[in-house]
Design a protein around this motif. Structure first.
Motif, short mmCIF file in Angstrom:
data_model
loop_
_atom_site.label_atom_id
_atom_site.label_comp_id
_atom_site.label_asym_id
_atom_site.label_seq_id
_atom_site.Cartn_x
_atom_site.Cartn_y
_atom_site.Cartn_z
N LYS A 170 0.83 -1.21 0.00
CA LYS A 170 0.00 0.00 0.00
C LYS A 170 0.87 1.25 0.00
O LYS A 170 0.58 2.22 -0.71
CB LYS A 170 -0.92 0.00 1.22
CG LYS A 170 -2.16 -0.87 1.08
CD LYS A 170 -3.28 -0.38 1.98
CE LYS A 170 -3.80 0.97 1.50
NZ LYS A 170 -4.89 1.49 2.34
N ASN A 171 1.92 1.23 0.79
CA ASN A 171 2.82 2.38 0.83
C ASN A 171 3.52 2.60 -0.51
O ASN A 171 3.93 3.72 -0.84
CB ASN A 171 3.87 2.20 1.93
CG ASN A 171 3.28 2.29 3.33
OD1 ASN A 171 2.17 2.80 3.51
ND2 ASN A 171 4.00 1.77 4.31
N ALA A 172 3.65 1.51 -1.28
CA ALA A 172 4.29 1.62 -2.59
C ALA A 172 3.34 2.19 -3.64
O ALA A 172 3.78 2.54 -4.74
CB ALA A 172 4.80 0.25 -3.04
N GLY A 173 2.05 2.28 -3.29
CA GLY A 173 1.10 2.91 -4.21
C GLY A 173 -0.08 2.06 -4.63
O GLY A 173 -0.93 2.52 -5.40
N LEU A 174 -0.17 0.81 -4.15
CA LEU A 174 -1.27 -0.05 -4.55
C LEU A 174 -2.49 0.15 -3.66
O LEU A 174 -2.36 0.45 -2.48
CB LEU A 174 -0.85 -1.53 -4.48
CG LEU A 174 0.26 -1.99 -5.42
CD1 LEU A 174 0.50 -3.48 -5.24
CD2 LEU A 174 -0.08 -1.67 -6.87
#
Length: 252
Positions: free
Chosen positions: A158-162
């Motif tokens: 999630k932190n990576a953008g997903l």
């Protein structure tokens, strides 16, 4: 058994079947009313049972085999273990969960580092469970370490953008890759069938060499696809795909 399993062992012990209720004994027998259950009288506890079970070959694991190893009557185990399926489930869970003990990933690690560590622990846990994998149940007794690792992986994705839905699908793909690899390892280890390149060589005997030149080359260069290098390769392929998905999400 390592100290890291103390909570797991206590949880199994507390959830084991209780001794059967008995009616109040006559007054003359009051002195015997506090006799210990059969398991305690035999000097047993869930720790000893699991240790004995893990010392046996997985394909020979049974209630009777464990009882023989401990030198007790088989019924003595029932204070802690319901039946053979319960025994196999407990051993599988312990084997699997221990693989996550070494999952030491820094809090600020990037998603790929977290995913790689998770995948290797997952595969190693499945390999340790081995023939007992079908009995693996991640209930409240065993889930803590696996859930912690899963939470860490989802957070990093999630932190990576997903978004969470895509992150869930990515975790599922990682799990599937690990399961496929460990299944192949188990088949190669326990099956009497020939290896893939041997089967391919046999199939090509009836064909002219120039009909399937690349397959002929494959047959002559047997690459072992059940070693650790194959696991690393499979994880790398999956993570490369996830990286592309992340890049697409971040470019929107």
């Amino acid at each position: 058994m390592s100290g890291t399993n103390n909570e797991l062992i206590k949880s199994f012990e507390s959830s084991a079947p209780a001794a059967a209720a008995v009616s109040e004994p006559p007054a003359a027998e009051q002195t015997n009313r506090f006799r210990r259950p059969r398991g305690h009288r035999a000097g047993l506890n869930i720790d000893k049972i699991i240790k004995a079970a893990r010392s046996l070959p997985q394909n020979q694991l049974s209630m009777q085999a464990v009882a023989n190893t401990l030198g007790v009557d088989r019924k003595a185990l029932n204070h802690y273990v319901h039946d053979r399926e319960n025994l196999l489930s407990i051993v599988a869970a312990v084997e699997f969960s221990e693989a996550f003990d070494d999952l030491n990933v820094p809090e600020d690690a990037d998603w790929r580092t977290v995913a790689s560590a998770f995948a290797h622990s997952n595969a190693n846990g499945m390999l340790a469970a081995g023939l007992l994998s079908d009995y693996l149940r991640l209930g409240s007794n065993t889930a803590a370490r696996f859930l912690k690792a899963s939470e860490m992986l989802l957070r990093s994705l999630k932190n990576a953008g997903l978004d969470i839905d895509t992150a869930i699908r990515c975790v599922a793909v990682i799990n599937n890759a690990c399961a496929a690899y460990t299944r192949d390892v188990a088949i190669a280890k326990h099956s009497v069938a020939a290896l893939r390149h041997e089967l391919l060589t046999e199939a090509l005997k009836e064909e002219q060499e120039d009909t399937f030149p690349l397959l002929q080359e494959v047959a002559e260069r047997p690459i072992l696809t059940t070693d650790s290098e194959q696991l690393d390769f499979a994880i790398s392929v999956v993570l490369d795909g996830i990286e592309e998905i992340i890049e697409k999400h971040n470019s929107k």
